[in-house]
Design a protein around this motif. Sequence first.
Motif, PDB file in Angstrom:
ATOM      1  N   LYS A 108       2.552  -3.165 -10.003  1.00 28.62           N
ATOM      2  CA  LYS A 108       4.011  -3.129  -9.994  1.00 28.62           C
ATOM      3  C   LYS A 108       4.636  -4.001 -11.068  1.00 28.62           C
ATOM      4  O   LYS A 108       5.862  -4.034 -11.190  1.00 28.62           O
ATOM      5  CB  LYS A 108       4.539  -3.562  -8.617  1.00 28.62           C
ATOM      6  CG  LYS A 108       4.159  -2.633  -7.482  1.00 28.62           C
ATOM      7  CD  LYS A 108       4.855  -3.007  -6.196  1.00 28.62           C
ATOM      8  CE  LYS A 108       6.335  -2.718  -6.239  1.00 28.62           C
ATOM      9  NZ  LYS A 108       6.997  -2.953  -4.939  1.00 28.62           N
ATOM     10  N   SER A 109       3.800  -4.730 -11.844  1.00 34.37           N
ATOM     11  CA  SER A 109       4.363  -5.670 -12.815  1.00 34.37           C
ATOM     12  C   SER A 109       3.696  -5.541 -14.171  1.00 34.37           C
ATOM     13  O   SER A 109       2.519  -5.182 -14.277  1.00 34.37           O
ATOM     14  CB  SER A 109       4.207  -7.114 -12.317  1.00 34.37           C
ATOM     15  OG  SER A 109       4.995  -7.339 -11.167  1.00 34.37           O
ATOM     16  N   HIS A 161       8.492  -4.879 -12.359  1.00 32.87           N
ATOM     17  CA  HIS A 161       8.922  -6.187 -12.839  1.00 32.87           C
ATOM     18  C   HIS A 161       8.295  -6.502 -14.192  1.00 32.87           C
ATOM     19  O   HIS A 161       7.133  -6.182 -14.435  1.00 32.87           O
ATOM     20  CB  HIS A 161       8.508  -7.297 -11.866  1.00 32.87           C
ATOM     21  CG  HIS A 161       8.842  -7.021 -10.443  1.00 32.87           C
ATOM     22  ND1 HIS A 161      10.106  -7.178  -9.926  1.00 32.87           N
ATOM     23  CD2 HIS A 161       8.069  -6.590  -9.402  1.00 32.87           C
ATOM     24  CE1 HIS A 161      10.100  -6.865  -8.632  1.00 32.87           C
ATOM     25  NE2 HIS A 161       8.872  -6.510  -8.298  1.00 32.87           N
ATOM     26  N   VAL A 162       9.063  -7.151 -15.047  1.00 31.36           N
ATOM     27  CA  VAL A 162       8.508  -7.804 -16.231  1.00 31.36           C
ATOM     28  C   VAL A 162       8.328  -9.269 -15.864  1.00 31.36           C
ATOM     29  O   VAL A 162       9.286  -9.942 -15.474  1.00 31.36           O
ATOM     30  CB  VAL A 162       9.431  -7.662 -17.455  1.00 31.36           C
ATOM     31  CG1 VAL A 162       8.898  -8.494 -18.619  1.00 31.36           C
ATOM     32  CG2 VAL A 162       9.549  -6.204 -17.866  1.00 31.36           C
ATOM     33  N   GLU A 191      17.038  -2.320   2.611  1.00 24.29           N
ATOM     34  CA  GLU A 191      15.978  -2.541   1.624  1.00 24.29           C
ATOM     35  C   GLU A 191      15.266  -3.853   1.940  1.00 24.29           C
ATOM     36  O   GLU A 191      15.911  -4.878   2.147  1.00 24.29           O
ATOM     37  CB  GLU A 191      16.556  -2.599   0.208  1.00 24.29           C
ATOM     38  CG  GLU A 191      17.136  -1.273  -0.274  1.00 24.29           C
ATOM     39  CD  GLU A 191      17.656  -1.378  -1.692  1.00 24.29           C
ATOM     40  OE1 GLU A 191      17.356  -2.405  -2.366  1.00 24.29           O
ATOM     41  OE2 GLU A 191      18.352  -0.452  -2.138  1.00 24.29           O
ATOM     42  N   TRP A 192      13.932  -3.784   1.930  1.00 21.80           N
ATOM     43  CA  TRP A 192      13.121  -4.943   2.312  1.00 21.80           C
ATOM     44  C   TRP A 192      12.131  -5.275   1.206  1.00 21.80           C
ATOM     45  O   TRP A 192      11.808  -4.435   0.364  1.00 21.80           O
ATOM     46  CB  TRP A 192      12.346  -4.659   3.602  1.00 21.80           C
ATOM     47  CG  TRP A 192      13.199  -4.341   4.785  1.00 21.80           C
ATOM     48  CD1 TRP A 192      13.747  -3.120   5.102  1.00 21.80           C
ATOM     49  CD2 TRP A 192      13.619  -5.234   5.805  1.00 21.80           C
ATOM     50  NE1 TRP A 192      14.480  -3.203   6.256  1.00 21.80           N
ATOM     51  CE2 TRP A 192      14.411  -4.494   6.714  1.00 21.80           C
ATOM     52  CE3 TRP A 192      13.403  -6.582   6.059  1.00 21.80           C
ATOM     53  CZ2 TRP A 192      14.985  -5.067   7.846  1.00 21.80           C
ATOM     54  CZ3 TRP A 192      13.961  -7.149   7.180  1.00 21.80           C
ATOM     55  CH2 TRP A 192      14.746  -6.400   8.062  1.00 21.80           C
ATOM     56  N   VAL A 193      11.653  -6.511   1.240  1.00 19.86           N
ATOM     57  CA  VAL A 193      10.579  -6.921   0.339  1.00 19.86           C
ATOM     58  C   VAL A 193       9.696  -7.907   1.096  1.00 19.86           C
ATOM     59  O   VAL A 193      10.180  -8.675   1.937  1.00 19.86           O
ATOM     60  CB  VAL A 193      11.146  -7.575  -0.952  1.00 19.86           C
ATOM     61  CG1 VAL A 193      11.852  -8.886  -0.637  1.00 19.86           C
ATOM     62  CG2 VAL A 193      10.047  -7.782  -1.990  1.00 19.86           C
ATOM     63  N   ASP A 194       8.379  -7.849   0.845  1.00 20.60           N
ATOM     64  CA  ASP A 194       7.474  -8.834   1.447  1.00 20.60           C
ATOM     65  C   ASP A 194       7.631 -10.163   0.717  1.00 20.60           C
ATOM     66  O   ASP A 194       7.775 -10.201  -0.514  1.00 20.60           O
ATOM     67  CB  ASP A 194       6.024  -8.365   1.342  1.00 20.60           C
ATOM     68  CG  ASP A 194       5.760  -7.152   2.218  1.00 20.60           C
ATOM     69  OD1 ASP A 194       6.403  -7.043   3.268  1.00 20.60           O
ATOM     70  OD2 ASP A 194       4.923  -6.316   1.836  1.00 20.60           O
ATOM     71  N   ASP A 219       7.228  -9.693  -3.291  1.00 17.96           N
ATOM     72  CA  ASP A 219       6.668  -8.432  -3.750  1.00 17.96           C
ATOM     73  C   ASP A 219       5.188  -8.580  -4.116  1.00 17.96           C
ATOM     74  O   ASP A 219       4.411  -9.059  -3.311  1.00 17.96           O
ATOM     75  CB  ASP A 219       7.501  -7.874  -4.911  1.00 17.96           C
ATOM     76  CG  ASP A 219       7.425  -6.351  -4.988  1.00 17.96           C
ATOM     77  OD1 ASP A 219       6.789  -5.733  -4.117  1.00 17.96           O
ATOM     78  OD2 ASP A 219       8.007  -5.773  -5.908  1.00 17.96           O
ATOM     79  N   ASP A 220       4.799  -8.207  -5.337  1.00 20.44           N
ATOM     80  CA  ASP A 220       3.378  -8.205  -5.679  1.00 20.44           C
ATOM     81  C   ASP A 220       2.835  -9.588  -6.010  1.00 20.44           C
ATOM     82  O   ASP A 220       1.652  -9.726  -6.345  1.00 20.44           O
ATOM     83  CB  ASP A 220       3.105  -7.253  -6.846  1.00 20.44           C
ATOM     84  CG  ASP A 220       3.916  -7.581  -8.078  1.00 20.44           C
ATOM     85  OD1 ASP A 220       4.993  -8.167  -7.948  1.00 20.44           O
ATOM     86  OD2 ASP A 220       3.472  -7.234  -9.194  1.00 20.44           O
TER      87      ASP A 220
END
Length: 676
Positions: free
Chosen positions: A35-36, A85-86, A172-175, A202-203
């Motif tokens: 994801k990044s 993501h960057v 909207e959720w994120v870990d 996230d990641d």
Amino acid sequence: MPITQELTDELIQFLRDYYWEEIGTLAIRFPRDQKSLYVDYGDVYRFDPDVAKDLREQPERMLECFNEALRYCDLPVDVDLTGAHVRIHNLPDSLDVEQVSRHRNIGTMLDIRGQVQKVSAVKPRIQTAVFECQRCGTQTEIPQVGDQLAEPHECSGCERQGPFVLVDTASEWVDHQYARIQQPPERTNGGEGETIDVHLEDDLIREFEAGDRITLTGVLDIETATEKQSRSFDTTVDAQAVVREESDYEDIDVENYHEEIAAIASGEKGDPYELLVDSINPEHKGDEDIKLAIGLQMFGGWSRGGRARGDSHILLLGDPGCGKSTFLQAVDKLAPRSTYASGKGATAAGITAAAVADDFGDSEWGLEAGALVLADGGIACLDEIDKVPEKAVSSMHDALESQKVRVNKAGINATLNSRTALLAAGNPSEGRFDPFQSRAQQIDLGPTLMSRFDLMFMVSDSPDLADDREVIDHMIRSRRAAAKQELGDELTEEERQSVEPAIPAETLRAYVAYAKEEVTPYLPETNSDAREYLREEFLKLRLANEEDQENPVPVTFRQEEAIERLAEASARVRLDDNVSKDDIERALTLVRTSMKQVGIDPETGSFDADVIETGQSQSQRTRRKRILAIIEDQQEITVAEIADIIDEEETKIKNDIQSLKNRGQVYELQGQLRAT
């Protein structure tokens, strides 16, 4: 630099020029496997120094622009990178943890080098909350900022002030996860290192475990003020990128010491093993065997990628005032990576690791690393091991042998590395050694933990006029030399040797780090003489008497592994990948010395390896079997009567009976002994 379309176009061009292949890989793997996109800060600086400067000073806005540029790149596959993501990393200067919480760093992007002390459980965190009005059913989106859930002031449909209910499926959720990063133990100059709390999303979650060494890129933020907020603010770091250290010794500049290391290892400056001995705790006179053993422990054997333990564990046990703790303090300063802990008040978490109640973030439990995990790749120095609570001792067994710490509690299931050599010190069970009992019997650690130690040295304070005179002279000379050093006076050669190590501390640190990183010693098939010598000498240890091979001494094969580990460490001192016969002899000498110190039967004065394995000599076990048989036969008998029958001192009989009582084999009623 304001966020404009012109800037976005410029960043799109940067990504195309520098990271086109990486973007293609991300597009194929997004979102399940990746994801990044990790971007090196140095590449940004080479592309445009102004952009790089704004990235440091305005990180949140610039990262938003980078993410937008990534979404607008023409991709080789048809995929929407919304949510990618960057992540900028590898800033030109990194800070120690103790340097982070400064006002000048607030809101800026930083690189932080540290060790993970503690991680929380992973939990979902809401980013955009959708609320439904209970009166008219209208749904309203509210972006969430900070730690408190923000609700609508009024319904956008009926314009009433609720009541509202959260629609979790539409939100909207994120870990997310919290972690605590600390100053590594070897860079704290003693005591507890400073810490900083980090928030990951996230990641970035589960990118590391407690005990890992990392370089974390993030933005320093201040915690949200409360109604009665003081003028002092706590700080946290919003993590943007995480990179684990690939080397155990990245903070040591080995290049500056290459020539000196090579000269020492080749023998140009004298015997490297004598130099090593003279470099460890030079203020302490004598105990050359202990110094050599500790030196080899620092270099360590080869772990074969974690498939076989390469670290040697050493126990120093002895009378108070014999200088055991000075060895631990010296190693804590010399080893490239180390921790120092005391057995007093120690817990399982303090020594290995444990799930503990959180005191940060919004989680209930976290995973906290102890000394053996924090010293991963180095040496853990544990003083007063005899005072470690039983529960903490039991947690050490697996950590010392398999070099893994397993935690399974409160929903946390983790396995942490503890590839650590343990140097422990303690006192006998009665404070001082009793010359009438075996040394092993006076070690109150239990046979399971004792068997984990490759070497055990007994340090006793026995008066000896010649030796004591030499020790006192050395102490006086060392203290005088330290005073002259402080005053800037010139030292004599003898004074210099009493306080200065033969190998300077920084050189030795680099020497050990280089050897452990570059040298992979083992016993080659071509060296048949060394292999046969090891086999035959070990068999001699296994047999009580070569002429009477019907009486085997129960030396376990763990001693053979200990010999190989020490021999490999000996080869590393020479920077040699091949273990020689001399290396094996050096290791055997230490093992024999250790076993004899622990395994001497005080009644016969001869070596008995049963003492090491069980804490009892063969003569003790034979006598206790006879005592038990007499009690079972007589049903009721006194200690004095047993002493008369066996014709043995009553004090010995009392000691043996107490042992039988402790094992539940006999009991005493009104002065009469009976079998259970």
